[in-house]
Design a protein around this motif. Structure first.
Motif, PDB file in Angstrom:
ATOM      1  N   UNK A 278       0.848  -1.198   0.000  1.00 14.71           N
ATOM      2  CA  UNK A 278       0.000   0.000   0.000  1.00 14.71           C
ATOM      3  C   UNK A 278       0.886   1.251   0.000  1.00 14.71           C
ATOM      4  N   UNK A 279       1.997   1.204   0.771  1.00 17.49           N
ATOM      5  CA  UNK A 279       2.918   2.356   0.799  1.00 17.49           C
ATOM      6  C   UNK A 279       3.495   2.599  -0.587  1.00 17.49           C
ATOM      7  N   UNK A 280       3.902   1.499  -1.246  1.00 21.15           N
ATOM      8  CA  UNK A 280       4.483   1.634  -2.586  1.00 21.15           C
ATOM      9  C   UNK A 280       3.444   2.198  -3.558  1.00 21.15           C
ATOM     10  N   UNK A 281       2.230   1.705  -3.436  1.00 20.70           N
ATOM     11  CA  UNK A 281       1.163   2.135  -4.327  1.00 20.70           C
ATOM     12  C   UNK A 281       0.877   3.634  -4.127  1.00 20.70           C
ATOM     13  N   UNK A 282       0.796   4.052  -2.847  1.00 26.97           N
ATOM     14  CA  UNK A 282       0.550   5.474  -2.591  1.00 26.97           C
ATOM     15  C   UNK A 282       1.713   6.323  -3.115  1.00 26.97           C
TER      16      UNK A 282
END
Ligand code: HEM
Length: 455
Positions: free
Chosen positions: A177-181
């Protein structure tokens, strides 16, 4: 005669591009752009980010008003919509009556008295991590702090161990999720979530996997009715006092995902920046060691020591002043609202930044220097509200504030009793604002064993 209300358009603003407004400057270096706005414009700075009409507030009393008026200024911004793909409609991302009920149900779980019970777990988890630390080794301290706070939050919430496959699946979903954001952010705008880009597909697959584990855990607990002393046990039993209703599985899942996200990255980043600042300021580090030796006399810290570790507390306050884990907070106006004589139109996105306020020379002397002593003599109480607000303010202030304060002091004390950490890199450490503020390339540090009278 009533004072005239101004519109946002009448206020001075930085030069905007025709198509993208201020998006180009903002996405290139948001922190610098916002600090420049604070220095060069008035207390409400009108901006256009993509198609969204936006304004940035730099007066603490305006920020306090917006955070207080939670029914007018809600979390329905594109950023919050993206975060909801992970945390659903848990406390962090919900609004209105639903939020009121969830906050009422969850608040007692975070009561100081209950939180204290997690102190021992926090110190034990830190000691477990230290087993892998070897004198003179070089480690990515950001990675270590992330793993440690995830371990702690998993145990406190679900009583599951970080080495288990459930915890690994959950960690993977949080990481993706961090990478996606971050990917979305680098683009400068958020793409609709139904565009099937490879990372987006992987992200949603990992969220589904995480959900599978969380729902299974909830089911097991409902069947066994066992009280394992964790936050899930408490949340399973809370009842709405008006109608006696309890949380559904979906609500429990959303609250657990919320608490994992909100309760892990933030504290890990606060600690990471603290280690960097201590390495850069050895005189502060020496004073911390002195306090630890006097108060603890070589034994492990516990929750009962916190009131005596005042310098450690001031170090963390000062580190979160310079590097607040949440650098930017956003709200959307659901109706026109007059803020100190200026009309904020319906749908306008209102931005407020702890990073900018904490570094303003209007409120802090020599704002860029690291001086934990500045917090002595109750300085926080003397500051205007929302000048210093790393945990937010108003009705939606961080519910995990006491948990995070206790956790960060206990971790700091346990590690600093045994190690001094030195920066390994000659390179500049670049703060990267994703959901939380992290060092862009991690934080490589050299471990030096401390020699003490108690070692
Ligand atoms: C140093 C650590 C932490 C910092 C700096 C921090 C900061 C914040 C901030 C600024 C907000 C308000 C966001 C907004 O109003 O837009 C917030 C809300 C929240 N935080 Fe934290 N937080 C930390 C640790 C934690 C921990 C450990 C937990 C839980 C275990 C937690 C759970 C939450 C939740 C659930 C909310 C939403 C509250 C609501 O809207 O009612 N946080 N946090």
């Amino acid at each position: 005669m009533a004072e005239e209300t101004r519109s946002l358009k009448q206020l001075p603003a930085p030069k905007a591009g025709f198509l993208l407004g201020h998006s180009t400057h903002f996405s290139k270096d948001p922190l610098k752009f916002l600090c420049d706005c604070e220095r060069s414009y008035s207390s409400i700075v009108p901006l256009r980010l993509g198609l969204s009409q936006t304004c940035f507030l730099t007066d603490p009393s305006f920020i306090a008003e917006v955070l207080r008026e939670r029914t007018v200024f809600v979390k329905n911004t594109p950023g919050w919509q993206a975060i909801r793909t992970l945390v659903g409609v848990g406390l962090l991302g919900s609004d209105g009556d639903f939020w009121t009920r969830q906050r009422k149900l969850t608040q007692p779980t975070f009561h100081q008295r209950r939180i204290v019970a997690f102190g021992e777990l926090m110190v034990k988890a830190t000691e477990k991590m230290l087993v892998d630390w070897k004198e003179n080794a070089v480690r990515d301290i950001h990675r270590d702090m992330m793993d440690l706070t995830l371990d702690i939050v998993m145990q406190a919430l679900l009583n599951v161990n970080i080495e288990g496959k459930e915890a690994k699946a959950i960690a993977r979903a949080l990481d993706l999720s961090m990478k996606w954001f971050s990917q979305q952010q680098k683009r400068g705008f958020l793409l609709p979530i139904n565009i099937p880009l490879p990372l987006t597909r992987r992200y949603f697959a990992s969220v589904r996997e995480m959900d599978g584990f969380i729902f299974k855990l909830i089911q097991q607990r409902r069947v066994s009715s066992e009280d394992t002393g964790d936050l899930l046990s408490m949340l399973l039993h809370v009842k709405d006092e008006t109608d006696g209703s309890q949380m559904s599985d979906r609500q429990l899942r959303d609250e657990l995902a919320t608490l994992m996200l909100a309760g892990h990255e933030t504290t890990a980043n606060a600690l990471t920046w603290t280690w960097m600042l201590l390495a850069q300021n050895p005189q502060v580090e020496a004073k911390l060691h002195q306090e630890l030796d006097v108060v603890l006399q070589g034994r492990l810290p516990s929750a009962a020591d916190l009131p005596h570790l005042t310098f450690a507390q001031n170090i963390l306050k000062e580190s979160m002043r310079l590097y607040p884990p949440i650098v930017l907070m956003a709200r959307s106006a659901i109706q026109d609202y007059v803020l100190m004589g200026c009309r904020i139109p319906k749908k306008c996105i209102v931005l407020m930044s702890p990073w900018v306020m904490h570094r303003s020379d209007r409120y802090f002397e020599d704002p860029l220097s690291f001086q934990p002593e500045r917090w002595e003599n109750d300085m926080e109480k003397r500051l205007p509200k929302c000048t210093y607000f790393p945990f937010g303010e108003g009705p939606r202030i961080c519910i995990g504030k006491s948990f995070a304060q206790m956790e960060s002091i206990l971790i700091l004390a346990t590690i600093a009793q045994r190690y001094r950490l030195r920066l390994e890199t000659e390179h500049e450490i670049v703060p990267f604002p994703s959901i939380t503020l992290r060092p862009r390339d991690g934080l490589q540090m050299h471990l030096l064993r401390r020699q003490t009278a108690f070692a």
